[in-house]
Design a protein around this motif. Structure first.
Motif, PDB file in Angstrom:
ATOM      1  N   SER A 143      -0.191  -6.538   7.146  1.00 50.41           N
ATOM      2  CA  SER A 143       0.057  -5.285   6.116  1.00 50.41           C
ATOM      3  C   SER A 143       0.253  -6.534   4.818  1.00 50.41           C
ATOM      4  O   SER A 143       0.289  -7.186   4.535  1.00 50.41           O
ATOM      5  N   GLY A 144       0.500  -5.541   3.448  1.00 52.40           N
ATOM      6  CA  GLY A 144      -0.037  -6.229   2.170  1.00 52.40           C
ATOM      7  C   GLY A 144      -0.299  -4.980   1.582  1.00 52.40           C
ATOM      8  O   GLY A 144       0.796  -4.598   1.245  1.00 52.40           O
ATOM      9  N   ALA A 145      -0.154  -5.003  -0.125  1.00 52.86           N
ATOM     10  CA  ALA A 145      -0.639  -4.301  -1.117  1.00 52.86           C
ATOM     11  C   ALA A 145      -2.122  -4.593  -1.841  1.00 52.86           C
ATOM     12  O   ALA A 145      -2.480  -5.174  -1.699  1.00 52.86           O
ATOM     13  N   MET A 146      -2.342  -3.243  -2.782  1.00 58.99           N
ATOM     14  CA  MET A 146      -3.587  -3.012  -3.306  1.00 58.99           C
ATOM     15  C   MET A 146      -2.481  -3.063  -4.768  1.00 58.99           C
ATOM     16  O   MET A 146      -2.070  -2.351  -4.660  1.00 58.99           O
ATOM     17  N   ARG A 147      -2.899  -3.616  -5.592  1.00 63.13           N
ATOM     18  CA  ARG A 147      -2.295  -4.032  -7.100  1.00 63.13           C
ATOM     19  C   ARG A 147      -3.920  -3.548  -7.952  1.00 63.13           C
ATOM     20  O   ARG A 147      -4.855  -4.511  -7.758  1.00 63.13           O
ATOM     21  N   ALA A 148      -2.987  -2.041  -8.699  1.00 60.89           N
ATOM     22  CA  ALA A 148      -4.913  -1.665  -9.426  1.00 60.89           C
ATOM     23  C   ALA A 148      -4.161  -1.723 -10.790  1.00 60.89           C
ATOM     24  O   ALA A 148      -2.698  -0.838 -11.529  1.00 60.89           O
ATOM     25  N   ARG A 149      -4.079  -1.992 -12.191  1.00 68.58           N
ATOM     26  CA  ARG A 149      -3.434  -2.638 -13.148  1.00 68.58           C
ATOM     27  C   ARG A 149      -4.605  -2.244 -14.254  1.00 68.58           C
ATOM     28  O   ARG A 149      -5.793  -2.867 -14.695  1.00 68.58           O
ATOM     29  N   ILE A 150      -5.443  -0.937 -15.095  1.00 69.04           N
ATOM     30  CA  ILE A 150      -5.277  -0.916 -16.389  1.00 69.04           C
ATOM     31  C   ILE A 150      -4.571  -1.213 -17.315  1.00 69.04           C
ATOM     32  O   ILE A 150      -4.327  -0.999 -18.005  1.00 69.04           O
ATOM     33  N   THR A 151      -5.733  -2.372 -17.614  1.00 67.63           N
ATOM     34  CA  THR A 151      -5.232  -3.286 -19.011  1.00 67.63           C
ATOM     35  C   THR A 151      -5.853  -3.303 -20.287  1.00 67.63           C
ATOM     36  O   THR A 151      -4.635  -3.067 -21.434  1.00 67.63           O
ATOM     37  N   ASP A 152      -6.682  -2.154 -20.647  1.00 65.63           N
ATOM     38  CA  ASP A 152      -7.016  -1.514 -21.331  1.00 65.63           C
ATOM     39  C   ASP A 152      -7.974  -0.357 -21.080  1.00 65.63           C
ATOM     40  O   ASP A 152      -8.357  -0.113 -19.821  1.00 65.63           O
ATOM     41  N   ARG A 153      -8.456   0.389 -22.450  1.00 59.93           N
ATOM     42  CA  ARG A 153      -8.970   1.897 -21.866  1.00 59.93           C
ATOM     43  C   ARG A 153     -10.285   1.366 -20.361  1.00 59.93           C
ATOM     44  O   ARG A 153     -10.708   2.207 -19.905  1.00 59.93           O
ATOM     45  N   ASN A 154     -11.228   0.466 -21.075  1.00 57.69           N
ATOM     46  CA  ASN A 154     -11.891  -0.807 -20.069  1.00 57.69           C
ATOM     47  C   ASN A 154     -12.007  -1.869 -19.288  1.00 57.69           C
ATOM     48  O   ASN A 154     -12.878  -2.129 -18.818  1.00 57.69           O
ATOM     49  N   THR A 155     -11.057  -1.872 -18.829  1.00 60.16           N
ATOM     50  CA  THR A 155     -10.417  -3.127 -17.681  1.00 60.16           C
ATOM     51  C   THR A 155      -9.690  -2.765 -16.544  1.00 60.16           C
ATOM     52  O   THR A 155      -8.415  -1.798 -17.030  1.00 60.16           O
TER      53      THR A 155
END
Length: 181
Positions: free
Chosen positions: A134-146
């Motif tokens: 088991s695990g997790a995926m984190r997707a984080r948008i730090t600015d409009r293009n990253t």
């Protein structure tokens, strides 16, 4: 006085489901906004930061999109290590019981199943499962293009980051921004 109290109680009980719908609608709009910000073409480096292949660096290229008439996202593309290229894809949609989806071909194949998730601002965390893993995926948008993506696995009681990626937008804007022009 009793009649007024009863009327207020009936109004409050009748309005309670509407309040849930309003917050659900607000959540839906917030989630849609996040997933729309992932639309477009992304490219960037990644690294395996734990395990047998620790230190392996790779480069990924993804097309990000959103499904028609559903809340969710899909990333489809490839990751390359040296001369070797591996197809990569993930798709997630929100249903009545929460988020579900697959990474690669899901747990039935060589991938993982997405079994839950939550969007908070510019951040989404999805629960991942495969057999006893088991695990997790984190997707984080730090600015409009990253876009930062981290995949972690549970080792005993601790979540250990295994893969990290830093993707940059290479298409100049979101699909919705392009459509407005």
């Amino acid at each position: 006085m009793l009649k007024i109290a009863l009327k207020l109680a009936v109004i409050a009980i009748a309005a309670a489901p509407l309040t849930g719908l309003a917050s659900s609608a607000q959540a839906s709009e917030r989630e849609k906004k996040f997933f729309q910000s992932v639309e477009g073409v992304w490219s960037g480096p990644g690294e395996i930061v734990a395990g047998k292949y620790k230190g392996t660096k790779f480069v990924c290229n993804f097309d990000g999109g959103t499904p028609d008439n559903e809340i969710g996202m899909a990333l489809d593309g490839t990751c390359r290590v040296g001369v070797f290229t591996q197809p990569m894809k993930a798709s997630v949609v929100r249903g009545k019981s929460g988020y579900t989806g697959t990474f690669l071909d899901g747990a039935a194949g060589k991938g993982l199943d997405v079994t839950g998730g939550k969007v908070t601002g510019n951040d989404v965390v999805f629960a991942l499962n495969r057999s006893s893993l088991s695990g997790a995926m984190r997707a984080r948008i730090t600015d409009r293009n990253t876009l930062h993506i981290t995949i972690s696995v549970r080792v005993e009681e601790e979540m250990v980051p295994v893969i990290g990626m830093k993707l940059k937008r290479v298409d100049g804007g979101t699909v919705s921004a392009i459509a407005r022009k």
